[in-house]
Design a protein around this motif. Structure first.
Motif, PDB file in Angstrom:
ATOM      1  N   ASP A  13       0.786  -1.231   0.000  1.00 24.00           N
ATOM      2  CA  ASP A  13       0.000   0.000   0.000  1.00 24.00           C
ATOM      3  C   ASP A  13       0.820   1.285   0.000  1.00 24.00           C
ATOM      4  OD1 ASP A  13       0.856  -0.732   2.559  1.00 24.00           O
ATOM      5  OD2 ASP A  13      -0.731   0.405   3.543  1.00 24.00           O
ATOM      6  N   ASP A  14       2.139   1.204   0.067  1.00 21.37           N
ATOM      7  CA  ASP A  14       2.946   2.415   0.021  1.00 21.37           C
ATOM      8  C   ASP A  14       3.814   2.419  -1.224  1.00 21.37           C
ATOM      9  OD1 ASP A  14       1.945   3.459   2.352  1.00 21.37           O
ATOM     10  OD2 ASP A  14       3.596   2.755   3.622  1.00 21.37           O
ATOM     11  N   THR A  15       3.951   3.587  -1.834  1.00 21.22           N
ATOM     12  CA  THR A  15       4.815   3.753  -2.992  1.00 21.22           C
ATOM     13  C   THR A  15       6.151   4.290  -2.499  1.00 21.22           C
ATOM     14  OG1 THR A  15       2.865   4.348  -4.306  1.00 21.22           O
ATOM     15  CG2 THR A  15       5.020   4.788  -5.271  1.00 21.22           C
ATOM     16  N   LEU A  37      -6.127   6.440   3.062  1.00 24.63           N
ATOM     17  CA  LEU A  37      -7.013   5.788   2.104  1.00 24.63           C
ATOM     18  C   LEU A  37      -7.609   4.509   2.676  1.00 24.63           C
ATOM     19  CD1 LEU A  37      -8.138   5.526  -0.817  1.00 24.63           C
ATOM     20  CD2 LEU A  37      -6.003   4.336  -1.403  1.00 24.63           C
ATOM     21  N   HIS A  38      -6.791   3.711   3.371  1.00 26.02           N
ATOM     22  CA  HIS A  38      -7.233   2.395   3.821  1.00 26.02           C
ATOM     23  C   HIS A  38      -7.737   2.369   5.265  1.00 26.02           C
ATOM     24  CE1 HIS A  38      -5.643   0.682   0.140  1.00 26.02           C
ATOM     25  NE2 HIS A  38      -4.498   1.292   0.364  1.00 26.02           N
ATOM     26  N   TYR A  45      -7.215  -2.243   0.976  1.00 26.92           N
ATOM     27  CA  TYR A  45      -8.174  -2.574  -0.073  1.00 26.92           C
ATOM     28  C   TYR A  45      -7.372  -2.695  -1.374  1.00 26.92           C
ATOM     29  CZ  TYR A  45     -12.751  -2.435  -2.414  1.00 26.92           C
ATOM     30  OH  TYR A  45     -13.877  -2.749  -3.133  1.00 26.92           O
ATOM     31  N   PRO A  46      -7.120  -3.924  -1.846  1.00 32.62           N
ATOM     32  CA  PRO A  46      -6.150  -4.129  -2.932  1.00 32.62           C
ATOM     33  C   PRO A  46      -6.391  -3.304  -4.191  1.00 32.62           C
ATOM     34  CG  PRO A  46      -6.687  -6.222  -1.916  1.00 32.62           C
ATOM     35  CD  PRO A  46      -7.633  -5.217  -1.334  1.00 32.62           C
ATOM     36  N   GLU A  47      -7.623  -3.237  -4.669  1.00 32.76           N
ATOM     37  CA  GLU A  47      -7.892  -2.506  -5.907  1.00 32.76           C
ATOM     38  C   GLU A  47      -7.595  -1.017  -5.748  1.00 32.76           C
ATOM     39  OE1 GLU A  47      -8.921  -1.477  -9.750  1.00 32.76           O
ATOM     40  OE2 GLU A  47      -8.474  -3.440  -8.882  1.00 32.76           O
ATOM     41  N   MET A  48      -7.977  -0.469  -4.606  1.00 33.24           N
ATOM     42  CA  MET A  48      -7.691   0.942  -4.370  1.00 33.24           C
ATOM     43  C   MET A  48      -6.194   1.181  -4.215  1.00 33.24           C
ATOM     44  SD  MET A  48     -10.869   1.998  -1.889  1.00 33.24           S
ATOM     45  CE  MET A  48     -10.516   3.741  -1.998  1.00 33.24           C
ATOM     46  N   ALA A  49      -5.488   0.203  -3.642  1.00 28.94           N
ATOM     47  CA  ALA A  49      -4.041   0.345  -3.481  1.00 28.94           C
ATOM     48  C   ALA A  49      -3.352   0.455  -4.834  1.00 28.94           C
ATOM     49  CB  ALA A  49      -3.482  -0.840  -2.697  1.00 28.94           C
ATOM     50  N   ILE A  87      -0.940  -8.436  -6.355  1.00 27.19           N
ATOM     51  CA  ILE A  87      -0.606  -8.522  -7.770  1.00 27.19           C
ATOM     52  C   ILE A  87      -0.841  -7.210  -8.510  1.00 27.19           C
ATOM     53  CG2 ILE A  87      -2.858  -9.446  -8.439  1.00 27.19           C
ATOM     54  CD1 ILE A  87       0.614 -10.345  -9.914  1.00 27.19           C
ATOM     55  N   GLY A  88      -1.936  -6.511  -8.204  1.00 26.62           N
ATOM     56  CA  GLY A  88      -2.192  -5.238  -8.879  1.00 26.62           C
ATOM     57  C   GLY A  88      -1.128  -4.204  -8.571  1.00 26.62           C
ATOM     58  N   SER A  89      -0.713  -4.133  -7.317  1.00 23.06           N
ATOM     59  CA  SER A  89       0.332  -3.185  -6.922  1.00 23.06           C
ATOM     60  C   SER A  89       1.663  -3.527  -7.582  1.00 23.06           C
ATOM     61  CB  SER A  89       0.484  -3.195  -5.395  1.00 23.06           C
ATOM     62  OG  SER A  89      -0.702  -2.726  -4.764  1.00 23.06           O
TER      63      SER A  89
END
Length: 342
Positions: A13-15, A37-38, A45-49, A87-89
């Motif tokens: 969740d962190d960039t 955000l979370h 929340y994976p999609e929002m991440a 996986i999305g991140s």
């Protein structure tokens, strides 16, 4: 060409982005946090991440370059987390790194996130001596690994001195970080739960009899039973002081972690105990680990607090090891890496 690695971390969740030299010197670093955000969901929340990474990654890269007074032409290469993680991140991070590498004419190294945590203990200065026992404790991982020294690697420019990494214990269910977050939610402490639990526990007395799960699992861990025990206790005792519940929970976690570390050190002779990952920022864990190392005559190696949680600097330093070993394949995101994998 200057020895400057751009490290990019987007496993959760962190960039995180940083520029790191082979000796662990961090030239510049920035993290775009998603805590606000979370927090409303009590967890990631994976999609929002992944969507938040899309928005943050290029501005964070630009900020780090600007803070360091550098241009892409000054960089040697790019290292990026390829897994494990959400996986999305991971897709956002690896695709962005490959695109930047193609555009800037730089090689891109896909880094095992767990190897990044291992190298976090050598950021700012080299601390780890080998052979070493590694305890990695974070929101997604709890494991023990024995790390050997490979003398040949110490002769290579930019290589870290670690040799083979052998996984000796891992969690069967929840990581300790997950357990912290879930218990914090039960106590209404918000997200992330680890720092809040630790702060509250400092003010309490461990007067709740909680289990120490995993005693029959050898060096493997299990925290789901502990989490469930806290839930049952709160349901039956809603007025019990929350600080005492937190103190009891933290004590139970630390008893499990440190007892496994003691056994691991007995079975795998080591010069130091390396404790890394987000939970390594816990003052209680640091104190208990120091006590264990004093008793066993083993050196304790901890990353500075700022490098305990996910960050681009640890990925950048690990990427130097990949470069020195010639491990250069186009990064493909994956969720199934172990600490033993490159």
């Amino acid at each position: 060409m200057a020895d400057l690695m751009l490290g990019i971390e987007t496993s959760c969740d962190d960039t995180g982005v940083a520029i790191v030299r082979p000796d662990g010197t961090v030239v510049a670093s920035a993290v775009a946090s998603q805590v606000e955000l979370h927090d409303r969901y009590g967890g990631v929340y994976p999609e929002m991440a992944s969507r938040a990474h899309v928005d943050a990654i290029l501005p964070t890269v630009r900020k780090v370059l600007d803070d360091a007074g550098l241009t892409p032409a000054d960089l040697t290469a790019i290292g990026v987390t390829r897994g494990p993680g959400l996986i999305g991140s991971l897709v956002v991070g690896t695709n962005s790194a490959v695109g930047l590498g193609d555009g800037w004419g730089l090689p891109v190294y896909g880094v095992n996130h767990l190897r990044g945590h291992l190298r976090s203990a050598d950021l700012d200065e080299q601390r780890v001596t080998y052979p070493a026992m590694l305890l990695l404790v974070s929101g997604g991982h709890t494991l023990l690994a024995h790390v050997q020294e490979n003398e040949r690697d110490t002769e290579r420019s930019g290589a870290g001195p670690m040799g083979d990494v052998t996984l000796v214990g891992s969690t069967r269910d929840d990581s300790v970080g997950e357990a912290y977050d879930k218990v914090a939610r039960m106590l209404g402490l918000g997200y992330p739960g680890g720092p809040a639990i630790d702060r509250l526990a400092r003010t309490g007395t461990p007067d709740v009899d909680l289990p120490r799960p995993g005693r029959d699992l050898g060096l493997d861990f299990s925290f789901s039973g502990l989490k469930s025990a806290v839930s049952r206790f709160l349901a039956a005792n809603p007025d019990h002081p929350p600080e005492n519940v937190a103190a009891s929970f933290v004590e139970a976690c630390l008893d499990v972690l440190l007892s496994k570390c003691r056994t691991a050190l007995e079975q795998h002779p080591s010069r130091c105990l390396v404790v890394v990952g987000g939970v390594a920022a816990s003052p209680q864990l640091r104190e208990r680990a120091a006590d264990l190392c004093a008793e066993t005559g083993v050196e304790l190696c901890l990353p500075p607090l700022r490098w305990s949680t996910d960050n681009g600097a640890m990925i950048g330093l690990a990427a130097w090891d990949y470069r020195a070993r010639g491990l250069h394949e186009r990064p493909r995101p994956t969720t199934s890496l172990t600490i033993a994998d490159w």
